[in-house]
Structures are given as C-alpha cells and as structure tokens.
Design an enzyme around this catalytic site. Structure first.
Site, PDB file in Angstrom:
ATOM      1  CG  PHE A 114     -10.569   0.207  -9.319  1.00 46.45           C
ATOM      2  CD1 PHE A 114     -11.602  -0.515  -8.759  1.00 46.45           C
ATOM      3  CD2 PHE A 114      -9.203  -0.128  -8.884  1.00 46.45           C
ATOM      4  CE1 PHE A 114     -11.287  -1.651  -7.999  1.00 46.45           C
ATOM      5  CE2 PHE A 114      -8.877  -1.300  -8.270  1.00 46.45           C
ATOM      6  CZ  PHE A 114      -9.833  -2.310  -7.835  1.00 46.45           C
ATOM      7  CD  GLN A 115      -8.521  -1.001  -4.908  1.00 44.57           C
ATOM      8  OE1 GLN A 115      -7.375  -0.826  -5.113  1.00 44.57           O
ATOM      9  NE2 GLN A 115      -8.938  -1.905  -4.342  1.00 44.57           N
ATOM     10  CE  LYS A 164      -0.097   3.577  -9.740  1.00 46.14           C
ATOM     11  NZ  LYS A 164      -0.741   2.456 -10.125  1.00 46.14           N
TER      12      LYS A 164
END
Ligand SMILES: Cc1cc2nc3c(=O)[nH]c(=O)nc-3n(C[C@H](O)[C@H](O)[C@H](O)COP(=O)(O)OP(=O)(O)OC[C@H]3O[C@@H](n4cnc5c(N)ncnc54)[C@H](O)[C@@H]3O)c2cc1C
Ligand SMILES: Cc1ncc(C[n+]2csc(CCOP(=O)(O)OP(=O)(O)O)c2C)c(N)n1
Lengths: 584, 186
Positions: A114-115, A164
């Site tokens: 996602f993204q 992240k």
C-alpha cells in the site's frame, strides 16, 4: 546525550544539527514516526502545506531567498510522486533542497505494498543524488551527506527515502563531520585561464558581462565582487532571468535582461561584442537563439562550477571551472596586479553604441485608458514598492513572468524567485509562501497569471493558517497568454484551448479562504487599489483585469539570431519559419 | 595511485578536456569509470546515457576494490568530440562517480573482451571450425558429438572476425562480456 535513538528521532536530530529551522511537509502513513518526533520538539518549525508540490516550491522560495537549503518532508507513494514536479524544478534551476520521503517497510519493498512507489527510481533523473536508507545506523550519516551534496558544487535537490521500519528501529546517531564526503567539487579556478581572461579584458574593445543564476548560487560575496569588478572596469553587464539582482538594476552599467524576451540593447551587445564573459550562466536556448549565429565574433570566457555546463551548447575559448566568488576574487586580484588596464577609449565608444540601441526604447508599449495594460500594472507596482528594501518578488510562468522581469528592477540578489529552467506554472504562489515564512516582515508579492495561479491555489489554506501576508498580484487576461501569443505568431491565430474559462470570482475566493480580495479593472483606480493591497496586513488576492490580447515584446522568435528580434507591435505574421516552429 | 590504477595527474585536468574541437567526426572512446558499488549506481550511469541520448557500444561492470566497495565500469561509446567531452563531464558530476578516465586519449591502452561461441556441425565443417579456432587461440570449453563451445579472448574486432568465420560453419549462439581495458605501462 545518548547516541542511541530511533531512526525517526535521528531525522529530527540530524536536521537540528544541520541548522534547519523550517520544514515544509505533509504527513501520511509512512512518515508517522517522524511526525511524532516533530510533534515533541520546538526547535524545528513544520509548515503544513496543502499539496506536496507546494511543499517543494515553498522550500525553493525559502532556499532562494535565504541561501540556505530548503527541507521537505512527505509520505511514500502519492506524497513522493506529488513532489516530483517541484524536485525537477529545483534541479533545473540549481536550488538546494533536501527531500525526506517515507517508504514502506524494507521487508515489504517490491511487493506492491500500500502506497509503495519506487521513489529512488522515479526521482533518480530529477535529483542531484538520492538514497534509500535500509539501515538505521546509516541514517544520520546519509542525511548529513545529503545536505553536503545539496549545497556544494552546483546546488540541487537531493532525496532520502526512509522505510518505516528504519524510522522505528534504534541505531547510533553520528553528528555531522566536515569533509566526510568524497564529493568535493573544485571551487578555485585555474590561474592560467584566469590570467588569459584578464589579458582579454585589457584589450577588449566591446566587452560584455553575461551573468546568471550561478552568481546567486555562489552567495552574497559573489554579487559584491561582481559589482566591484563592473564598477572598476566600466564594462556593460546583462543577466539571465535567473541572475537578476546580482548586479543592481539601478547600476550605471546595467543593460537589462537578455534572451528571448530580453532587452534590445542587451541582445545586440551580446551579438556584437568582441569579448563575452559568462559568469555562472549556462547558454540556455532562451539566450542563444540560433546557436550557430550566436555572437559570431566574440571571444567567449565561461566561469562555471559544473564542467558539464562548459562547451555543452556554445564553444568556449576560455573555460574556467570554479565557484563564482572564488574566481571573481582572483580575476580582480590579477587584473589589479597587472595595473588595472582596459581599453577605456574603445569601451567608451562601445557604451555610446549601446546608448544608440537603448534609444529604440524596446519596452515601449501602446498605452490605454479604457483597460489596464499589463505592462502598466507592473510599472505601477514597481513604482509603488521599489523603495521597500525588503521586497521579494515571485512569479508564475508566462507573459506576466517576462513582463515582471522587464518592468521591475532588482537591486539585490535573492529577492527574485522564478521558475526558469522547467517553467513550472504553479511555482509562484507556494514559493511566495516559503519566502514569507523565511522573512515574516517582508513584502512578498507573487506576480501571477490567472491560469498559473489556479494550479496551486490550494496553498491559500497555508497562507491563511500561518497568517502570511503574501500578495497575489494576478494579471488576469483570461487567457493562457504565453500560449495564445505563440498561437498568434505560429499557428495562424488558431487559439486552441488557450483561454481561461469558468474562472472563479477571485474576490469571493479570497473571502472564502478568510483572506482579502481586491478587483481592479480601471487604470484610474490602479494606484489606490495597489495601495490598499499593500496596506492590508494579511494575504491578498489582487485580481488585476488586464488587456486580453497583449503580446510580450521584445521577442526573438525561436530559431532566429539575436539581431532578428521583434519589437513592439511589429508585423508578426509568419516570422517563425517551419524550421523554427519545431523549437519550443 | 587511485584504485583505478591510473596514476593521478596522468592528465592534469582529469578527464575533462575543456577545449575540444567541435568536429563532426564520430569517434569511438573507451571510458573507465570508478564508482561506489551501491544500489542503483548502474542505473544512474545507464540513465545518463539513455536520458541524454548518448550511445553505449559496450558496458562492463564489476567490483574491483572489495574493501572500498568500488566498482569499475568500462564503457565503449561513440560520438563527436563535443559529445564525448559532454559524456565525460556528465559522468563526472554523478555523485557516486569517483573518477572518469578516457583510455582512448590518455595514452596507449589494451582492450580485451571474452566471448563464448557455440558452433554446431559435422564432418568437414567441424574440422574447419577447430582449425580456425586454433589460429585464433580460442579454447574448446565444451564439446559434444555435434557441437563445440569455444572461448576466445581478444580485442572486440578479433572476436568479430572469429564470429564472422564461424557463421558459415554453424554458429548458433554467442555470448560476449563487453570490453575491459587498461592503460599500458606504469
Ligand atoms: C516563459 C519563459 C521565458 C523565458 N525567457 C527567458 C529570457 O528571455 N531570458 C532569460 O535569460 N531567460 C529566460 N527564461 C529562463 C531560461 O529558460 C533559463 O532558466 C535561464 O536563462 C537560465 O539561467 P542561467 O543561464 O543563469 O542558468 P541557471 O539555470 O541559473 O544555472 C546556473 C549556472 O551556474 C552554474 N553555477 C551554479 N552555482 C555556481 C557557483 N557557485 N559558481 C559557479 N557557477 C555556478 C551552474 O552550473 C549553471 O551552469 C525563460 C523561462 C521561461 C519559463
Ligand atoms: C505546468 C505547466 N503546464 C503548461 C505550461 C505551458 N505554458 C507556459 S505559459 C502558459 C500560459 C500561462 O498562462 P497564465 O498563467 O495565465 O499567464 P500569462 O501568460 O497569461 O501571463 C502555459 C500553459 C507550463 N509552463 N507549465
């Protein structure tokens, strides 16, 4: 202080250690740990923009007006891709920007998470350099290296992509170390070449300085040295769009801007000179016109920090690789030590010739009483603001941009922000936001066209939220004016999709955002309206309704040499031949 | 001595000849580029060539300094002198690039390429292929009753010549490494 910390904390610590006071950004999933750290400190101010492209242009305005690198923080995927236009703009105009992007965690890279976007892949061609950091222990050193690369040599945008999990993980922080990098571009020019240039200056009969953005990049000392050299030699000087302000427009030797929409006297001086001294400009095609007819009889010297700028377009007789300030200092030293010689008699005659060209009065336009001529609007804006030393002018892209360059005068470097190389409509408004953030008390005006302005109008939210008194001076011709002008000259007046329909009511638009709107369509009211704009302590949208079909002159049609320039309301049909029409 | 094993100062202004003649004649140059061996570095170099419309005739890359994590890229390219000068300057400004050397202009150099050729055939043709391989000092590295795989090392035109001769004799496949090159002497 403990050196063990999370990657997210490292980002904030590294920015502090780099002297960063402001970050322009927009949050999202992949940068939440960094935003959490931003929340828990007060040293770095985060400015929430309304679109990531706006963040980069704001950082560009901040950087250009302060001389410091601009910093951007955005999330992965759409955050990063939205920033791409701004990054490319900064690359073309050599603006130092550090972009931090979030990325999906390392163990998900490549899985179409996602993204997820291949941010370093996408931005490889539009950054000076970029990094994907996969290890928290490498993060701080990479950020320090990124700042080093952004500001040294030819400045430019750099990007650091931070997954992240790297933000969450703990690692060891390393503070900045001088000269930790192998990237050390040379700043001193070769003394033999400098001496060769000085010799040419001593005997030149028709010399001209052609200066550019590199003087601004080099810093305030470069502008000071340039002024000293010009006053001492008495040589005339012109500049590119990107170099305006390095030498004052009020200076005695100033010829005005050169190039496609440059002044007649500046372009003819370039065409006829016998010695051209290029200081930090890159022989852009807006300058050279037809390159095989460009200044045919001159010796050309070129000072540039980037060896690839030299001989890229125009053959250079005296190449000097180095930083403008360093090289100018040496030129002055050598020239003085050899007895400060010039061929004064011939240079005087050259100035007389230039004065003859000046009499053509190439910026003259037909005045009007029933409608506002855009040139007149800018002359009035100039007259009513030029005494403000803290005046910064930004522009969008189009005719209004060229008129601003022609009719406004810049006496200091770093006070003129415009998108030159990429020509990005939508640059000016966010850029004015960045300038105002850096200079809260200054007068910051964005000279805009209505079409360009709409491209990043969402930044009204930013301007109002941070109470930025930016003045949006929109020359509203209800046309994509520059496109319309080319269609008139080149495509038989077939105005294909070059008008602005369904425009908003700019006054109501301003009010909807909680700002002030001013409409002016009568030349008789113009001065009062501008005074009202200047007096208002807050953001203003000034809808200046101007003549719709005004063309921007002078103009050197694509594919033509400098001495075939179009002036005023000249006969313009068929001036660009088929060969020229493939050029942009 | 740089890790490229080219003496520093072998050209006083590095590889950038800033005063080229702007002739229209296309030249073939072999460039040695020393780069940080990091992710994406090859993409940067190749992206430069495709993005700016330069030619690549051959490109080889391998890590040559394991402690310093440096790779040597050898590029054979063609262009006018102005284009060649631009290519070198553009390569030089890539941040991961440490050094650019033009082996074509910095002195005599030796170039070698390795190729493997599979040649299938029987009878006279098979004998002839072996005979020519011997003349070219190609080695047989694999053999079946109906085919050979030859390994040959040499300058690219020697490999071209060998391949041309093998074609009528049953050349079915060829793999080439691209050029590796060094300056001669010390
Ligand atoms: C609609 C439109 C019309 C335009 N018309 C014109 C026009 O009429 N006239 C005009 O001038 N421009 C015009 N432009 C702008 C034009 O496209 C170029 O952006 C501009 O001319 C480039 O300016 P420059 O040569 O100063 O180079 P920049 O892009 O500012 O590049 C700076 C140069 O200096 C070097 N440099 C950087 N830092 C240093 C340092 N510290 N020391 C030494 N060298 C350094 C860089 O390597 C580079 O070569 C127009 C743009 C648009 C959008
Ligand atoms: C993002 C982007 N899209 C398209 C263009 C092409 N373009 C250059 S000038 C121009 C018209 C600009 O119109 P406006 O902002 O109203 O300014 P004017 O020329 O009328 O002063 C266009 C479409 C561009 N420079 N940038």
């Amino acid at each position: 202080m403990t050196r063990e910390m999370t990657g997210a904390k490292m980002v904030v610590q590294a920015l502090k250690d780099q002297g960063v006071d402001t970050v322009f950004g927009y949050p999202g999933g992949a940068v939440l740990p960094i935003y959490d750290e931003v929340f828990q400190q007060n040293d770095i101010r985060h400015i929430l923009v309304r679109h990531e492209q706006g963040a980069v242009h704001a950082a560009e305005g901040y950087a250009r007006s302060t001389g410091k690198p601009g910093v951007v923080l955005v999330t992965s995927g759409p955050g990063a891709t939205n920033a791409v236009t701004g990054i490319t703009d900064a690359l073309m105009d050599s603006i130092p920007i550090v972009v931090l992007t979030g990325q999906v965690p390392t163990f998900m890279i490549g899985s179409d998470a996602f993204q997820e976007a291949d941010t370093v892949g996408i931005t490889r061609a539009c950054t000076k350099h970029n990094w994907l950091v996969k290890d928290t222990d490498r993060l701080s050193a990479t950020i320090h290296e990124a700042f080093h690369v952004a500001v040294n040599g030819r400045p430019g945008p750099v990007l650091i992509d931070i997954p992240k999990d790297v933000q969450f993980a703990t690692g060891t922080y390393t503070p900045p170390k001088p000269s930790a990098s192998h990237y050390q571009p040379r700043v001193k020019g070769d003394l033999d070449s400098i001496t060769e240039l000085v010799e040419a200056m001593e005997t030149a009969k028709k010399p001209v300085f052609y200066t550019g953005g590199g003087v601004i990049n080099s810093g305030p000392a470069a502008s000071q040295l340039l002024r000293e050299l010009i006053e001492a030699t008495g040589f005339p000087i012109t500049s590119t769009l990107m170099g305006l302000g390095a030498y004052p427009a009020s200076g005695a030797n100033w010829l005005g801007m050169l190039g496609m929409h440059g002044l007649y006297e500046a372009n003819l001086a370039m065409h006829d000179c016998d010695l051209m001294i290029n200081i930090g400009a890159r022989f852009d095609d807006r300058i050279t016109g037809r390159s095989d007819a460009f200044s045919p009889n001159s010796i050309k010297a070129h000072v540039d920090i980037d060896p690839s700028s030299i001989n890229k377009v125009i053959k250079t007789d005296i190449p000097i690789v180095g930083d403008v300030a360093h090289v100018l200092e040496d030129i002055l030293k050598v020239w003085k030590s050899r007895g400060r010689k010039t061929d004064a008699a011939n240079v005087k005659a050259w100035h007389k010739q230039i004065d003859e060209w000046r009499k053509v009065n190439c910026l003259a336009y037909r005045p009007a009483t029933s409608s506002i001529k855009p040139q007149h609007a800018l002359e009035r804006l100039e007259a009513l603001t030029k005494d403000r030393k803290d005046r910064f002018i930004c522009t969008e892209v189009g005719q209004h941009q060229m008129w601003a360059a022609q009719y406004m005068g810049f006496d200091e470097p770093n006070h003129w922000m415009t998108s030159g190389g990429l020509g990005t409509m939508g640059y000016g408004f966010p850029s004015s936001v960045g300038v105002q953030i850096a200079h809260p008390d200054a007068l910051v005006i964005n000279v805009a066209g209505e079409a360009s302005w709409l491209m990043n109008m969402q930044e009204m939210g930013t301007a109002v939220q941070y109470r930025l008194p930016v003045k949006q001076f929109i020359l509203n011709n209800e046309r994509l004016g520059m496109v319309r002008q080319w269609q008139e000259l080149l495509h038989g007046e077939r105005y294909s999709h070059s008008w602005s329909e369904a425009l908003p009511d700019f006054v109501k638009l301003a009010e909807a955002f909680g700002a002030k709107g001013i409409l002016c369509d009568n030349p008789a009211d113009l001065d009062d309206a501008i005074a009202e704009m200047l007096a208002y302590d807050g953001p203003v949208i000034f809808d200046c309704v101007v003549e719709k079909h005004e063309n921007c002159f002078p103009m050197i049609p694509s594919g033509k040499p400098h001495n075939e320039m179009l002036l005023g309301e000249a006969e313009t049909q068929g001036v660009i031949d088929s060969k020229g029409s493939v050029l942009v | 001595m740089s890790p490229l094993h080219i003496q520093k100062g072998s050209t006083s202004h590095s590889a950038y000849n800033l005063r080229p003649s702007f002739s229209d004649i296309e030249e073939r140059h072999t460039l040695a580029v020393l780069v940080d061996n990091e992710a994406g570095v090859l993409a940067r170099v190749i992206g430069l060539f495709s993005g700016r419309g330069y030619n690549i005739e051959s490109l080889t890359v391998a890590e040559v300094d394991h402690t310093g994590h440096l790779s040597r890229i050898t590029i054979v390219t063609t262009g006018t002198p102005q284009v060649i000068a631009q290519i070198k300057a553009q390569l030089g400004r890539i941040v991961s690039v440490h050094d650019v050397h033009d082996l074509t202009t910095e002195g005599a150099s030796v170039e070698r390429e390795l190729a493997m050729l599979k040649v299938a055939g029987e009878g006279e043709r098979r004998v002839e292929a072996l005979r020519i391989a011997e003349i070219f000092r190609a080695n047989v590295v694999d053999s079946t009753l109906g085919s050979f795989v030859f390994e040959i090392t040499g300058a690219p035109d020697k490999i071209d010549a060998f391949a041309d001769l093998m074609r009528p004799l049953g050349l079915v496949e060829i793999a080439r490494t691209g050029v590796a090159a060094l300056l001669r002497g010390t």
